[in-house]
Design an enzyme around this catalytic site. Structure first.
Site, short mmCIF file in Angstrom:
data_model
loop_
_atom_site.label_atom_id
_atom_site.label_comp_id
_atom_site.label_asym_id
_atom_site.label_seq_id
_atom_site.Cartn_x
_atom_site.Cartn_y
_atom_site.Cartn_z
N GLN A 279 0.81 -1.22 0.00
CA GLN A 279 0.00 0.00 0.00
C GLN A 279 0.84 1.27 0.00
O GLN A 279 0.50 2.26 -0.66
CB GLN A 279 -0.94 0.01 1.22
CG GLN A 279 -1.95 1.14 1.18
CD GLN A 279 -2.86 1.13 2.39
OE1 GLN A 279 -2.44 1.39 3.50
NE2 GLN A 279 -4.13 0.80 2.17
N GLU A 363 14.92 30.56 -15.90
CA GLU A 363 13.79 31.31 -16.47
C GLU A 363 12.83 31.79 -15.38
O GLU A 363 11.61 31.81 -15.56
CB GLU A 363 13.08 30.50 -17.55
CG GLU A 363 13.97 30.28 -18.77
CD GLU A 363 13.24 29.79 -20.00
OE1 GLU A 363 12.07 30.17 -20.17
OE2 GLU A 363 13.86 29.04 -20.77
#
Length: 384
Positions: A279, A363
């Site tokens: 899980q 950027e």
């Protein structure tokens, strides 16, 4: 609102995906080791029309929309982030700026050859002491008759060594702050333009990053891009498109890391069963898939707004911010799922982990994106 892809956009995505997996991916790990520039990849991308995607056919481009472009770019990034960053700067900033602000002579002289990929474009804004605050740049351009004389140093310039044409910002008037910055088109073979220190980087090692030194570099007046004082506006407008491109690069690397992690989890057995049955791993995979899908929708939304001619500055920053931080979470989880094997170079997830790290920096850092977003929400348009 979810963006519905057209048949043409899906076709472009499929074509680039096939090309990317078959041609680009096989040598990506080698380029990471040797730092070899992906010239052959870029030449083939140019022949296929992907180095001038948003450029109209009359200037040798493909005339594609932004949505098609970011889909293509993310597929290239899936296989090789080094190739993708060159493609991104070239298309998003250089070609786009020339299309928007260049005159007819400049488009015929520069854009036509850039759109074919026979010459690669670079964008020189950052300096040693001017990164997030470009107004602090000290590179100067002084008018001298029919030329400007450029002096100064630019730092961290993508494709500095391998570019043929460079958009350079420089101050033409110290008294006007950001309105005193202009932009110029500089040929890399100009004797006053020299490549300086070549950086030895953590990731994107197939893409060169270097200083550009301008020493009495004479640039004809006709090679000024836009009017005097428009350089800052040209740079910021170009970065809006560039930030959508960073989101696309982030998405591509995240998907590559995710696919590698899922494949490994299905094959790796512990305690008598595949680790994908546990899980803890399944929930990690669910979270990764959800974040990737959210990034994709933000990217497509910003690209679609740009295609519709809407103001997309905020959405571009949101896409860049979320996707660049998302990919760093994804590659970390993918490496964790690989366990010790994720830490060695035999598995590509190690390269993905290194390549992704710069996406929150270049950027416009994540911090600058938050400034842009909050300023627009609060209607405070001050320059960060």
């Amino acid at each position: 609102m979810s963006v519905q892809l057209t048949d043409e956009q899906k076709m472009i995505q499929t074509m680039v995906r096939d090309f990317s997996r078959e041609v680009i991916a096989p040598t990506a790990a080698k380029r990471d080791k040797t730092k070899e520039f992906p010239s052959e990849n870029l030449a083939q991308l140019g022949e296929l029309g992907f180095m001038g995607m948003m450029v109209p056919p009359e200037y040798n481009g493909s005339g594609a929309d932004t949505v098609s472009y970011v889909l293509a770019l993310s597929e290239v990034a899936y296989s090789c982030a080094s190739t993708a960053v060159v493609m991104s700067v070239h298309n998003s900033i250089v070609c786009e700026s020339l299309m928007r602000y260049g005159n007819e002579d400049q488009k015929n002289k520069y854009l036509k050859i850039l759109a074919t990929g026979k010459k690669i474009g670079a964008f020189a804004l950052t300096e040693p002491n001017a990164g997030s605050d470009p107004v602090r740049q000290t590179t100067k351009a002084v008018r001298d008759g029919n030329h400007y004389i450029l002096n100064g140093t630019k730092r961290f310039i993508t494709t500095a060594k391998n570019a043929g044409i460079i958009i350079v910002t420089a101050k033409t008037d110290d008294t006007k702050k950001h309105k005193g910055i202009s932009a110029f088109l500089v040929n890399s073979d100009n004797p006053g333009c020299q490549v300086g220190n070549l950086e030895d980087k953590m990731g994107l090692r197939g893409s060169d990053t270097a200083d550009l030194i301008f020493d009495n570099c004479r640039v004809p007046v006709e090679d000024r891009l836009g009017a005097e004082g428009e350089g800052f506006m040209i740079a910021m407008t170009g970065l809006d498109g560039g930030r959508i491109g960073i989101a696309a690069q982030s998405l591509g690397v995240a998907k590559a890391a995710f696919d590698a992690a899922v494949s490994y989890a299905k094959e790796r057995e512990q305690f008598g069963r595949p680790i994908s049955k546990f899980q803890g791993i399944r929930w990690m995979i669910a979270d990764m898939a959800t974040e990737i899908e959210a990034s994709k929708q933000l990217m497509l939304s910003a690209a679609a707004m740009k295609d519709r001619g809407e103001d997309h500055t905020t959405q571009a920053s949101m896409a860049k911010l979320y996707a660049s931080e998302m990919v760093n979470r994804i590659v970390a989880k993918a490496l964790q799922i690989h366990g010790g094997y994720g830490f060695i170079k035999e598995y590509p997830v190690e390269r993905f982990y290194r390549d992704a790290r710069v996406f929150t920096i270049y950027e416009g850092t994540s911090e600058i994106q938050r400034v842009v977003i909050s300023n627009n929400i609060l209607r405070d348009k001050r320059t960060p």
